[in-house]
Design a protein around this motif. Structure first.
Motif, PDB file in Angstrom:
ATOM      1  N   PRO A 200      48.563  40.757 -20.840  1.00 39.24           N
ATOM      2  CA  PRO A 200      48.162  42.153 -20.651  1.00 39.24           C
ATOM      3  C   PRO A 200      48.972  42.863 -19.580  1.00 39.24           C
ATOM      4  O   PRO A 200      49.122  44.083 -19.624  1.00 39.24           O
ATOM      5  CB  PRO A 200      46.685  42.054 -20.248  1.00 39.24           C
ATOM      6  CG  PRO A 200      46.530  40.675 -19.709  1.00 39.24           C
ATOM      7  CD  PRO A 200      47.475  39.822 -20.487  1.00 39.24           C
ATOM      8  N   GLN A 201      49.513  42.098 -18.619  1.00 35.58           N
ATOM      9  CA  GLN A 201      50.323  42.700 -17.570  1.00 35.58           C
ATOM     10  C   GLN A 201      51.146  41.636 -16.859  1.00 35.58           C
ATOM     11  O   GLN A 201      50.832  40.446 -16.921  1.00 35.58           O
ATOM     12  CB  GLN A 201      49.441  43.423 -16.549  1.00 35.58           C
ATOM     13  CG  GLN A 201      48.508  42.493 -15.788  1.00 35.58           C
ATOM     14  CD  GLN A 201      47.527  43.261 -14.925  1.00 35.58           C
ATOM     15  OE1 GLN A 201      46.818  44.158 -15.403  1.00 35.58           O
ATOM     16  NE2 GLN A 201      47.481  42.924 -13.650  1.00 35.58           N
ATOM     17  N   TYR A 249      56.342  48.169 -22.961  1.00 34.93           N
ATOM     18  CA  TYR A 249      55.434  47.155 -22.428  1.00 34.93           C
ATOM     19  C   TYR A 249      55.112  47.451 -20.964  1.00 34.93           C
ATOM     20  O   TYR A 249      53.963  47.279 -20.523  1.00 34.93           O
ATOM     21  CB  TYR A 249      56.052  45.763 -22.570  1.00 34.93           C
ATOM     22  CG  TYR A 249      55.237  44.674 -21.913  1.00 34.93           C
ATOM     23  CD1 TYR A 249      54.000  44.294 -22.428  1.00 34.93           C
ATOM     24  CD2 TYR A 249      55.703  44.031 -20.769  1.00 34.93           C
ATOM     25  CE1 TYR A 249      53.243  43.301 -21.821  1.00 34.93           C
ATOM     26  CE2 TYR A 249      54.964  43.032 -20.161  1.00 34.93           C
ATOM     27  CZ  TYR A 249      53.727  42.671 -20.689  1.00 34.93           C
ATOM     28  OH  TYR A 249      52.978  41.688 -20.075  1.00 34.93           O
ATOM     29  N   VAL A 252      52.187  49.815 -20.454  1.00 38.03           N
ATOM     30  CA  VAL A 252      50.864  49.187 -20.540  1.00 38.03           C
ATOM     31  C   VAL A 252      50.588  48.351 -19.297  1.00 38.03           C
ATOM     32  O   VAL A 252      49.531  48.461 -18.670  1.00 38.03           O
ATOM     33  CB  VAL A 252      50.781  48.297 -21.806  1.00 38.03           C
ATOM     34  CG1 VAL A 252      49.454  47.556 -21.850  1.00 38.03           C
ATOM     35  CG2 VAL A 252      50.989  49.134 -23.063  1.00 38.03           C
ATOM     36  N   SER A 253      51.561  47.527 -18.919  1.00 36.75           N
ATOM     37  CA  SER A 253      51.389  46.618 -17.789  1.00 36.75           C
ATOM     38  C   SER A 253      51.155  47.368 -16.487  1.00 36.75           C
ATOM     39  O   SER A 253      50.221  47.061 -15.727  1.00 36.75           O
ATOM     40  CB  SER A 253      52.633  45.724 -17.663  1.00 36.75           C
ATOM     41  OG  SER A 253      52.587  44.927 -16.501  1.00 36.75           O
ATOM     42  N   SER A 255      50.321  50.619 -15.981  1.00 33.76           N
ATOM     43  CA  SER A 255      49.160  51.522 -15.947  1.00 33.76           C
ATOM     44  C   SER A 255      47.885  50.753 -15.614  1.00 33.76           C
ATOM     45  O   SER A 255      47.013  51.264 -14.892  1.00 33.76           O
ATOM     46  CB  SER A 255      49.012  52.255 -17.281  1.00 33.76           C
ATOM     47  OG  SER A 255      48.742  51.353 -18.347  1.00 33.76           O
ATOM     48  N   ARG A 256      47.768  49.514 -16.097  1.00 33.54           N
ATOM     49  CA  ARG A 256      46.610  48.690 -15.751  1.00 33.54           C
ATOM     50  C   ARG A 256      46.546  48.452 -14.241  1.00 33.54           C
ATOM     51  O   ARG A 256      45.478  48.521 -13.618  1.00 33.54           O
ATOM     52  CB  ARG A 256      46.682  47.341 -16.463  1.00 33.54           C
ATOM     53  CG  ARG A 256      46.498  47.379 -17.976  1.00 33.54           C
ATOM     54  CD  ARG A 256      46.729  46.003 -18.567  1.00 33.54           C
ATOM     55  NE  ARG A 256      46.618  45.996 -20.010  1.00 33.54           N
ATOM     56  CZ  ARG A 256      45.494  45.779 -20.681  1.00 33.54           C
ATOM     57  NH1 ARG A 256      44.374  45.550 -20.022  1.00 33.54           N
ATOM     58  NH2 ARG A 256      45.491  45.779 -22.002  1.00 33.54           N
ATOM     59  N   ALA A 306      52.811  56.190 -27.598  1.00 32.83           N
ATOM     60  CA  ALA A 306      52.889  55.689 -26.228  1.00 32.83           C
ATOM     61  C   ALA A 306      53.451  56.752 -25.285  1.00 32.83           C
ATOM     62  O   ALA A 306      53.009  56.881 -24.128  1.00 32.83           O
ATOM     63  CB  ALA A 306      53.748  54.432 -26.179  1.00 32.83           C
ATOM     64  N   GLN A 309      50.724  58.977 -24.495  1.00 35.76           N
ATOM     65  CA  GLN A 309      49.854  58.338 -23.508  1.00 35.76           C
ATOM     66  C   GLN A 309      50.439  58.490 -22.105  1.00 35.76           C
ATOM     67  O   GLN A 309      49.711  58.772 -21.150  1.00 35.76           O
ATOM     68  CB  GLN A 309      49.679  56.854 -23.833  1.00 35.76           C
ATOM     69  CG  GLN A 309      48.797  56.110 -22.841  1.00 35.76           C
ATOM     70  CD  GLN A 309      48.800  54.610 -23.054  1.00 35.76           C
ATOM     71  OE1 GLN A 309      49.611  54.078 -23.804  1.00 35.76           O
ATOM     72  NE2 GLN A 309      47.894  53.917 -22.389  1.00 35.76           N
TER      73      GLN A 309
END
Length: 364
Positions: A200-201, A249, A252-253, A255-256, A306, A309
């Motif tokens: 996920p990250q 990727y 996503v990584s 932003s978490r 994306a 986003q």
């Protein structure tokens, strides 16, 4: 100065029905604070956003202020050593990344024949580029601060170009850019592995690409602009495409991690997190916007989603900065948190530039 500050305040206090967009807020921020004629680094960021039309607060073209006030010459003659200091005597950034100023002037569209007034006489942009070539050192260009040098040369040297630096070393520019792509691949390898493993990250620990200024996104831009040449794209095959996937990727990584940091940070540490969010999302949009414009890359529907986003995440960060009062407290930040002050200038310019690339491609 008061009038432009009031202009920002008007944007930030607008009624909900007339609420400005994040791009409008960032543009106002950039236009106001990047126009300081005593801060050439800030002026360069204003040029990044608005090109040759950007002016200093005193009405002069920003590029003229930068060259006339801050370009130095060691010796006279056709091969004079021309340079910008990294910082002025009072610590104001001039060119903290080598060749940032030349790269900025080239991307703004000034031709090599354009002549500027320097402190000792006229100097052309072409002369600055020739000086860059003489000073070129492979190790420096392939270091974390070398992206601006590579980006500048990528704009003036077509595939197959060679030149000789001041040390008498022959430089094959294709080989240099092949090494730059390999550097990007190495520095993003941990992220690539995380993406392939479905993690996920990948935590940011100032490792790899995170040891580069602005998260290495200027390195991506330098490599990607060389790929505007069909011969380069053919030679590199799918390697650059893979690095584009790593960028998505990273969205996503990272932003978490920003969300987690923001939710757990004490109030006094929220500002650096928000600034880092604007830095990453803005540079992400700018990097991919340039890539699309320069190479005619066509993002897939998932990639466009994306990008949308990223725009939403940037908008959220700008709104939070607005609520924190940071945009209204720049004068105070200048004396109490100078790095945050500078980041809010530079990152606002890059983020507004990034949003501008996508304004007419995502319905916003």
């Amino acid at each position: 100065m008061a009038s432009v500050t009031l202009a920002i305040l008007a944007l930030l206090t607008a009624t909900p029905a007339a609420r400005p967009t994040a791009e409008e807020v960032l543009r106002a921020q950039c236009r106001t604070w990047a126009s300081d004629p005593k801060n050439p680094w800030a002026l360069a960021h204003g040029i990044t956003l608005e090109g040759r039309s950007f002016k200093a607060r005193d009405g002069r073209p920003a590029a003229d202020v930068i060259v006339s006030g801050f370009l130095r010459r060691e010796v006279a003659g056709p091969n004079a050593d021309l340079r910008f200091e990294a910082f002025s005597s009072d610590g104001t950034p001039v060119e903290p990344h080598p060749n940032l100023q030349v790269k900025t002037l080239l991307l703004a569209g000034y031709p090599l024949s354009h002549s500027f007034q320097a402190g000792w006489g006229r100097v052309t942009l072409g002369a600055l580029v020739e000086d860059l070539k003489r000073d070129f050192r492979r190790d420096s260009a392939l270091s974390p601060h070398g992206a601006w040098t590579l980006d500048a040369l990528s704009h003036v040297l077509p595939p197959g170009s060679t030149f000789t630096n001041g040390a008498g070393e022959p430089i094959r520019f294709d080989a240099v850019m092949d090494e730059a792509l390999a550097l990007l691949e190495r520095e993003q390898s941990e992220l690539m592995n995380g993406m392939k493993a479905g993690l996920p990250q990948v935590p940011k620990r100032k490792q790899g690409i995170y040891a580069h200024p602005c998260g290495g996104l200027h390195l991506f831009q330098a490599v990607a602009t060389h790929a505007r040449h069909p011969a380069v794209r053919k030679a590199w095959g799918s390697r650059l495409d893979a690095q584009v996937e790593v960028l998505f990727y990273r969205l996503v990584s990272e932003s978490r991690q920003y969300d987690a940091a923001l939710s757990s940070a004490p109030p006094q540490y929220r500002l650096p997190v928000l600034i880092q969010m604007v830095k990453f999302y803005g540079h992400f949009l700018e990097a991919l916007g340039r890539y699309r414009e320069e190479t005619r890359w066509k993002p897939s529907p998932a990639q466009l989603q994306a990008v949308e986003q990223a725009r939403a995440l940037l908008d959220g960060a700008v709104r939070r900065l607005d609520m924190s009062g940071a945009f209204r407290d720049m004068e105070s930040l200048k004396t109490t948190q100078s790095q945050s002050y500078l980041d809010l200038i530079g990152d606002s310019c890059h983020a507004a530039h990034g949003l501008g690339y996508w304004r007419n491609h995502l319905g916003g």
